[in-house]
Design an enzyme around this catalytic site. Structure first.
Site, mmCIF file in Angstrom:
data_model
loop_
_atom_site.group_PDB
_atom_site.id
_atom_site.type_symbol
_atom_site.label_atom_id
_atom_site.label_comp_id
_atom_site.label_asym_id
_atom_site.label_seq_id
_atom_site.Cartn_x
_atom_site.Cartn_y
_atom_site.Cartn_z
ATOM 1 N N GLU A 3 32.749 42.555 34.883
ATOM 2 C CA GLU A 3 33.401 42.165 36.211
ATOM 3 C C GLU A 3 33.576 43.157 37.177
ATOM 4 O O GLU A 3 34.105 44.168 36.759
ATOM 5 C CB GLU A 3 34.804 41.559 35.961
ATOM 6 C CG GLU A 3 34.934 40.182 35.345
ATOM 7 C CD GLU A 3 36.322 39.577 34.908
ATOM 8 O OE1 GLU A 3 37.207 39.806 35.919
ATOM 9 O OE2 GLU A 3 36.838 39.158 33.924
ATOM 10 N N GLU A 37 39.593 41.599 28.363
ATOM 11 C CA GLU A 37 40.882 42.279 28.902
ATOM 12 C C GLU A 37 41.990 42.037 28.117
ATOM 13 O O GLU A 37 43.149 41.824 28.443
ATOM 14 C CB GLU A 37 41.168 41.980 30.119
ATOM 15 C CG GLU A 37 39.945 42.190 31.507
ATOM 16 C CD GLU A 37 40.508 42.247 32.644
ATOM 17 O OE1 GLU A 37 41.616 41.668 32.889
ATOM 18 O OE2 GLU A 37 39.717 42.577 33.554
HETATM 19 N N1 LIG Z 1 42.790 39.400 39.180
HETATM 20 N N2 LIG Z 1 41.794 39.038 39.075
HETATM 21 C C1 LIG Z 1 40.468 38.795 39.250
HETATM 22 C C2 LIG Z 1 40.064 38.771 37.608
HETATM 23 C C3 LIG Z 1 40.355 37.575 37.071
HETATM 24 O O1 LIG Z 1 40.255 36.546 37.684
HETATM 25 C C4 LIG Z 1 39.674 37.566 35.707
HETATM 26 O O2 LIG Z 1 40.076 36.339 34.943
HETATM 27 C C5 LIG Z 1 40.230 38.661 34.842
HETATM 28 O O3 LIG Z 1 39.213 38.843 33.922
HETATM 29 C C6 LIG Z 1 40.174 40.186 35.569
HETATM 30 O O4 LIG Z 1 41.319 40.214 36.472
HETATM 31 C C7 LIG Z 1 40.158 40.072 37.079
#
Ligand SMILES: N#[N+]C[C@@H]1[C@@H](O)[C@H](O)[C@@H](O)[C@@H]2O[C@H]12
Length: 448
Positions: free
Chosen positions: A353, A165
């Site tokens: 995810e 991300e």
């Molecule tokens: N907020 N939320 C849940 C989840 C987060 O916990 C992850 O680390 C990220 O990659 C993405 O944002 C999603």
């Protein structure tokens, strides 16, 4: 079987290092920007930190045994850069290497294939002290870190993900300021974005130069963007927001250029002189797959008080929402998968995810999370329609998340796991969704 997936479709679960490992002062690990950020009062709900988290560092064998019971084929997790290079560069921390070798060997013995994310936001603080991702040299340090991981773990890793991300790390960490390192500067954000993508390309180049048999890709946060209504201004704002959120990160890697509509607006305000000749060639190295993290859709209304993309998010009234306040909108997943196929060709995709936060409670040793089961069921149906009706080359799915974990600025209040974690005792409790997902994995489809 009401909804069947193609033979060989890969079912998995996902986590990330800072969110589950704990042991932040153990095994030779160096400080990360999230250690620093989470210990600054006011940054994290309830004053929570990742110091202990799920204590996966000590409990990983039990967690792998639970994954084996679940029956998943693959497990996505991230390596903590400061466990490998405590100072970001320089000497390798052999204790850190050994921890991940132990984890990888446990997964191998359990018949679970790892998908390893190299960067899931826990940058070594020592690199942040030298400018972090604002500093182009951090991209070089990332390539060295990636090469070391390929060399030390490559015999046990069939799938590599360079970044998780980049939009979230860049914008929430450097523009909106709600994540580490907590900056609020748009030009800095764009410079960080560029260096993240540059480092991705550099890591892919090293992977190819080593002639590794594994596959490599990148994981994007993404959302399908809709205009609030049919007014042309709303449609234009939605297009620009899609440019800022999605195309700014997908296009350089998959098309070799930044989207002109939003790029020209940025350039009216400041020169994007951090983009150097040859960078886009490096960034757009061929990759083997693209990871999609989808949670909700985005609705945009025109608002000329918002600079550059002139749009603000609006909420659909009376929409069904998760404990994060995010709208449940499975059709947006199908829409986003189709958009990717139409814009970038039919590159293999993985949902790296998807999942939801819910207000889970343990009652007599059980957790009734029927809301989460309903969320997942509807998103699986959308995925299957994307494959069967839209011809999307979707190869697998990683549920977020295997364990309840440290939800960044929200701390431990937001529970995303299919396994409940009691943070007092660190006991794991399988939620109803664990057993439901176990059946989906076994049947490769939704139970009738
Ligand atoms: N907020 N939320 C849940 C989840 C987060 O916990 C992850 O680390 C990220 O990659 C993405 O944002 C999603």
């Amino acid at each position: 079987m009401t909804v069947q997936f193609p033979k060989g479709f890969e079912w998995g679960v996902a986590t990330a290092s800072y969110q589950i490992e704990g042991a932040v002062h153990e095994g030779g690990r160096g400080e990360s920007i999230w250690d620093r950020f989470s210990h600054i009062e006011g940054n994290i709900q309830n004053g929570d930190t990742g110091d202990i988290a799920c204590d996966h560092y000590h409990l990983y064998k039990d967690d792998v045994a639970l994954m084996k019971e679940l029956g998943v084929k693959t497990y996505r997790f991230s390596i903590s850069w400061p466990r490998i290079f405590p100072n970001g560069t320089g000497d390798v921390n052999e204790e850190g290497v050994q921890f991940y070798r132990n984890l990888l060997e446990a997964l191998h013995e359990a018949g679970i294939e790892p998908a390893v994310t190299l960067f899931h936001w826990d940058l070594p603080q020592k690199l942040q002290d030298k400018g972090g991702w604002l500093n182009r040299e951090t991209a070089d340090a990332f390539a060295t870190y990636a090469k070391t991981c390929y060399e030390r773990f490559g015999d046990l890793v069939p799938r590599w993900i360079t970044h998780n991300e980049p939009f979230v790390h860049a914008f929430l960490g450097h523009y909106f300021g709600e994540m580490a390192p907590g900056m609020k500067d748009l030009r800095a954000t764009l410079q960080v974005s560029h260096h993240l993508l540059l480092s991705h390309g550099m890591a892919v180049k090293v992977h190819r130069e080593l002639g590794l048999q594994s596959e490599i890709g990148i994981t994007y946060s993404t959302s399908s963007v809709y205009p609030a209504n049919k007014h042309v201004k709303d449609k234009e704002a939605a297009e620009l927001y899609d440019g800022m959120l999605n195309k700014w990160f997908f296009d350089p890697v998959l098309l070799g250029s930044y989207p002109e509509d939003i790029k020209s607006r940025y350039e009216e305000a400041f020169p994007l002189d951090f983009i150097q000749d040859g960078d886009l060639d490096t960034i757009s190295q061929r990759i083997d797959f693209c990871g999609i993290n989808y949670y909700f859709r985005t609705i945009i209304a025109y608002d000329n008080t918002v600079p550059f993309w002139n749009g603000r998010e609006v909420q659909k009234e009376h929409a069904e929402r998760t404990a994060m306040g995010w709208e449940v909108y499975p059709d947006g997943l199908r829409q986003r998968l189709l958009e990717c196929k139409e814009r970038y060709g039919n590159l293999p995709l993985y949902i790296t995810e998807n999942g939801c936060a819910a207000d889970d409670v343990v009652n007599e040793g059980k957790v009734d999370d029927s809301f989460r089961i309903s969320y997942l069921d509807r998103h699986f149906k959308a995925m299957q329609e994307a494959i069967e009706q839209d011809g999307v080359n979707l190869k697998g799915y990683y549920l977020w998340s295997f364990l309840d974990n440290f939800e960044w600025a929200y701390g431990y209040d937001k529970r995303f796991g299919i396994v409940y974690v009691d943070y007092e005792t660190l006991q794991r409790v399988k939620k109803d969704s664990f057993y439901w997902y176990q059946q989906v994995v076994k049947e490769n489809g939704l139970p009738s």
